[in-house]
Design a protein around this motif. Structure first.
Motif, short mmCIF file in Angstrom:
data_model
loop_
_atom_site.label_atom_id
_atom_site.label_comp_id
_atom_site.label_asym_id
_atom_site.label_seq_id
_atom_site.Cartn_x
_atom_site.Cartn_y
_atom_site.Cartn_z
N VAL A 74 9.02 -31.11 -3.02
CA VAL A 74 10.25 -30.91 -3.80
C VAL A 74 10.43 -32.04 -4.82
O VAL A 74 10.84 -31.81 -5.96
CB VAL A 74 11.48 -30.78 -2.85
CG1 VAL A 74 12.76 -30.67 -3.66
CG2 VAL A 74 11.32 -29.56 -1.95
N GLU A 75 10.09 -33.26 -4.41
CA GLU A 75 10.17 -34.39 -5.35
C GLU A 75 9.30 -34.14 -6.58
O GLU A 75 9.67 -34.42 -7.71
CB GLU A 75 9.73 -35.70 -4.68
CG GLU A 75 10.86 -36.53 -4.14
CD GLU A 75 12.14 -36.42 -4.97
OE1 GLU A 75 12.12 -36.81 -6.14
OE2 GLU A 75 13.16 -35.91 -4.46
N ALA A 127 20.72 -25.01 -12.58
CA ALA A 127 20.41 -23.89 -11.67
C ALA A 127 19.05 -24.12 -11.00
O ALA A 127 18.87 -23.86 -9.80
CB ALA A 127 20.40 -22.58 -12.45
N ILE A 128 18.12 -24.65 -11.77
CA ILE A 128 16.77 -24.88 -11.23
C ILE A 128 16.84 -25.96 -10.15
O ILE A 128 16.31 -25.79 -9.04
CB ILE A 128 15.79 -25.27 -12.36
CG1 ILE A 128 15.68 -24.15 -13.39
CG2 ILE A 128 14.42 -25.63 -11.79
CD1 ILE A 128 14.89 -24.50 -14.65
N ALA A 129 17.53 -27.06 -10.47
CA ALA A 129 17.62 -28.17 -9.51
C ALA A 129 18.30 -27.71 -8.23
O ALA A 129 17.92 -28.13 -7.12
CB ALA A 129 18.39 -29.33 -10.14
N SER A 130 19.26 -26.81 -8.36
CA SER A 130 19.96 -26.38 -7.14
C SER A 130 19.03 -25.51 -6.27
O SER A 130 19.09 -25.59 -5.04
CB SER A 130 21.27 -25.71 -7.55
OG SER A 130 21.40 -24.46 -7.01
N ALA A 131 18.13 -24.74 -6.87
CA ALA A 131 17.14 -23.99 -6.07
C ALA A 131 16.21 -24.96 -5.34
O ALA A 131 15.82 -24.72 -4.20
CB ALA A 131 16.36 -23.04 -6.97
N PHE A 132 15.86 -26.06 -6.01
CA PHE A 132 14.99 -27.07 -5.36
C PHE A 132 15.73 -27.74 -4.19
O PHE A 132 15.15 -28.01 -3.15
CB PHE A 132 14.53 -28.13 -6.37
CG PHE A 132 13.63 -27.59 -7.47
CD1 PHE A 132 13.06 -26.32 -7.39
CD2 PHE A 132 13.33 -28.36 -8.60
CE1 PHE A 132 12.23 -25.83 -8.40
CE2 PHE A 132 12.50 -27.89 -9.60
CZ PHE A 132 11.96 -26.61 -9.51
N ASP A 133 17.07 -27.98 -4.38
CA ASP A 133 17.86 -28.58 -3.29
C ASP A 133 17.85 -27.64 -2.07
O ASP A 133 17.71 -28.09 -0.93
CB ASP A 133 19.32 -28.81 -3.72
CG ASP A 133 19.42 -29.87 -4.80
OD1 ASP A 133 18.42 -30.60 -5.01
OD2 ASP A 133 20.48 -29.97 -5.45
N ALA A 137 16.46 -28.35 1.78
CA ALA A 137 17.36 -28.26 2.94
C ALA A 137 16.92 -27.19 3.94
O ALA A 137 17.62 -26.94 4.92
CB ALA A 137 18.77 -27.95 2.44
N MET A 138 15.78 -26.55 3.71
CA MET A 138 15.38 -25.47 4.61
C MET A 138 15.17 -26.00 6.03
O MET A 138 14.47 -27.00 6.22
CB MET A 138 14.09 -24.82 4.11
CG MET A 138 14.41 -23.97 2.93
SD MET A 138 13.37 -22.56 2.65
CE MET A 138 12.02 -22.80 3.63
N ARG A 145 12.63 -18.10 -4.94
CA ARG A 145 13.40 -18.57 -6.10
C ARG A 145 12.94 -19.97 -6.52
O ARG A 145 12.69 -20.23 -7.69
CB ARG A 145 14.89 -18.56 -5.72
CG ARG A 145 15.81 -18.86 -6.87
CD ARG A 145 17.26 -18.53 -6.47
NE ARG A 145 18.23 -19.11 -7.38
CZ ARG A 145 18.56 -18.59 -8.55
NH1 ARG A 145 18.02 -17.47 -8.95
NH2 ARG A 145 19.45 -19.18 -9.33
N ALA A 146 12.77 -20.85 -5.53
CA ALA A 146 12.35 -22.22 -5.87
C ALA A 146 10.93 -22.20 -6.46
O ALA A 146 10.66 -22.86 -7.47
CB ALA A 146 12.40 -23.10 -4.63
#
Ligand SMILES: Nc1ncnc2c1ncn2[C@@H]1O[C@H](COP(=O)(O)OP(=O)(O)O)[C@@H](O)[C@H]1O
Ligand SMILES: O=P(O)(O)O[C@H]1O[C@H](CO)[C@@H](O[C@H]2O[C@H](CO)[C@@H](O)[C@H](O)[C@H]2O)[C@H](O)[C@H]1O
Length: 438
Positions: A264-265, A287-293, A297-298, A404-405
């Motif tokens: 993710v980093e 929006a992209i960064a929030s998909a990575f977050d 968090a999975m 999505r990510a």
């Protein structure tokens, strides 16, 4: 060969004009010859070190020199030196025939080793032609029998394309390996494969279908000429079969949490770099960064394995027997180690889903029919996912955050790829991103 400073001076001007040259965004600060192997008089195999600031990449070239060159070799002309013309011998059928013969008899010349698959007798003396197109490497076709890919930017060790195709040999979804060329330390230089003479690449087929659907205003996608959904479904099933074969050949493991966070980093770092390089990406960054977050968090760890790594419609061919997957090299911009990184198989699925978006957005840009483009992409994306899940792959519908990510990550990669290599296509991933991020 001319004196080295003359040769490398010419090459420093010629290299950035080649489609396959990976460092077009940076100035060349130096070119030097690492190895020069005479294949026959006036024909040499060169490994070059190309310095661009702190980065040094190795490229290979088969270079011919002649007092004059015929018209058919002009596209490969590198430049003039006193008394001769230097040219890229990938354009020269005689030079290509020589490489084929060397593979047939498994010659060792200098630091070069030519190999063929045990039990295969290579048909030599075939006519060859360079394939034109948007490639990261250079491929030559031998009379509809073989295709030889000369890897341009070299990396140490066995190239993943050779490694995977050998490991999957016998699969109906990968081309047979006929031979290869390597250095005596085992770095792959070229791969000779069976030529899929009845094949058409997936990008051409998909764009043809999207065009039919966009032009046939008023129809529904199922009845418009050239509906592609059944093929998309079959492609999904072929993808699941190859993922299963890759898992069997190379194994499957659970990704440690630290590796997920590193992945993710890397996605975040790429996003920030590309936003700096291409400011038009910035409106979608949140929006992209929030998909990575969400990915970071999975709660449960991912199951990872070897995957294709740069999966899109240009990497698959529909032949008379079904879909065949090509080019297991991973994304050209990644480091050699990253290209062999294990990943969740839905990363490939996301790559192909992006490609359906790409085909639709590419056509939409031509005629502005946005909702129809969206419907074409949605129909084919769904069919692909259905085929993939029915053939035993993890169901994309049950892993929406992951897809999505991965899709966003691929789209960010594409924005940079287009900005650097095909600026006139940059609007394609940007438009699709504004749609995905909405
Ligand atoms: N075995 C094959 N048979 C027929 N055509 C092929 C084969 N392998 C590759 N091609 C054609 O060559 C193109 C480039 O091949 P690819 O392996 O993707 O090279 P690159 O690494 O340069 O992108 C493909 O899109 C396809 O059209
Ligand atoms: O050269 P490669 O095939 O290894 O891949 C690189 O080039 C591709 C373009 O030739 C690029 O793919 C992008 O454009 C395709 C249409 O030309 C589209 O089907 C893909 O979905 C899109 O990513 C690929 O990203 C790049 O790594």
């Amino acid at each position: 060969m001319p004196p080295e400073p003359v040769l490398t001076g010419l090459l420093a001007g010629w290299l950035p004009r080649q489609r396959w040259f990976a460092g077009k965004d940076r100035e060349i600060s130096g070119v030097s010859v690492v190895t020069a192997t005479e294949l026959r008089p006036a024909l040499h195999h060169l490994v070059l070190a190309v310095e661009q600031g702190p980065v040094v990449d190795h490229y290979q070239l088969v270079i011919g020199s002649s007092r004059d060159i015929p018209e058919r070799l002009r596209p490969g002309e590198i430049g003039l030196v006193p008394g001769s013309v230097l040219y890229d011998a990938a354009h020269d059928p005689e030079a290509n025939a020589l490489l084929l013969s060397r593979m047939a008899d498994e010659t060792h010349i200098g630091s070069l080793r030519f190999r063929h698959t045990p039990g295969v007798a290579i048909d030599t003396g075939l006519d060859s032609a360079l394939i034109a197109g948007e490639q990261s490497n250079t491929s030559v076709i031998f009379a509809d029998s073989y295709i030889c890919k000369l890897f341009r930017r070299l990396s140490p060790g066995v190239n993943p394309d050779l490694e995977v195709n050998l490991a999957l040999s016998g699969s109906e979804h990968t081309p047979a390996v006929i031979g290869w060329m390597e250095t005596d330390s085992g770095d792959t230089l070229a791969l000779l494969s069976e030529y899929l003479r009845t094949g058409t690449d997936g990008w051409k087929l998909a764009v043809t279908s999207a065009r039919d659907w966009l032009c046939d205003v008023g129809s529904d996608p199922a009845t418009a000429g050239g509906d592609f959904a059944a093929e998309s479904e079959r492609l999904g099933a072929a993808t699941a079969a190859v993922h299963r074969d890759l898992a069997e050949a190379f194994g499957v493991t659970t990704q440690p949490r630290a590796d997920l966070l590193t992945m993710v980093e890397r996605m975040r770092a790429q996003l920030s770099e590309v936003c700096n390089e291409v400011p038009d990406l910035r409106p979608q960054a949140e929006a992209i960064a929030s998909a990575f977050d969400d990915l970071a968090a999975m709660p449960s760890p991912l199951t990872v394995q070897r995957v294709h790594g740069d999966y899109h419609l240009g990497q698959v061919m529909r032949t008379d027997t079904g879909w065949v997957l090509l080019d297991f090299e991973g994304e050209p911009a990644r480091t050699p180690t990253e290209r062999k990184d294990l990943a969740h198989p839905l990363r490939d699925v996301a790559g192909m889903l992006r490609s359906f978006e790409y085909a639709a957005r590419f056509m939409e840009a031509e005629n502005g029919l946005e909702s129809r483009a969206y419907a074409w992409a949605a129909r084919n994306r769904d069919a692909f996912c259905k085929g993939y899940a029915s053939a035993g792959g993890p169901d994309p519908a049950e892993h929406a955050s992951l897809i999505r990510a991965f899709e966003f990550d691929k789209a960010v990669y594409e924005v940079r790829y287009e900005a650097r290599n095909r600026p006139s296509w940059l609007h394609v991933p940007l438009r699709s991103l504004s749609h995905l991020a909405a």
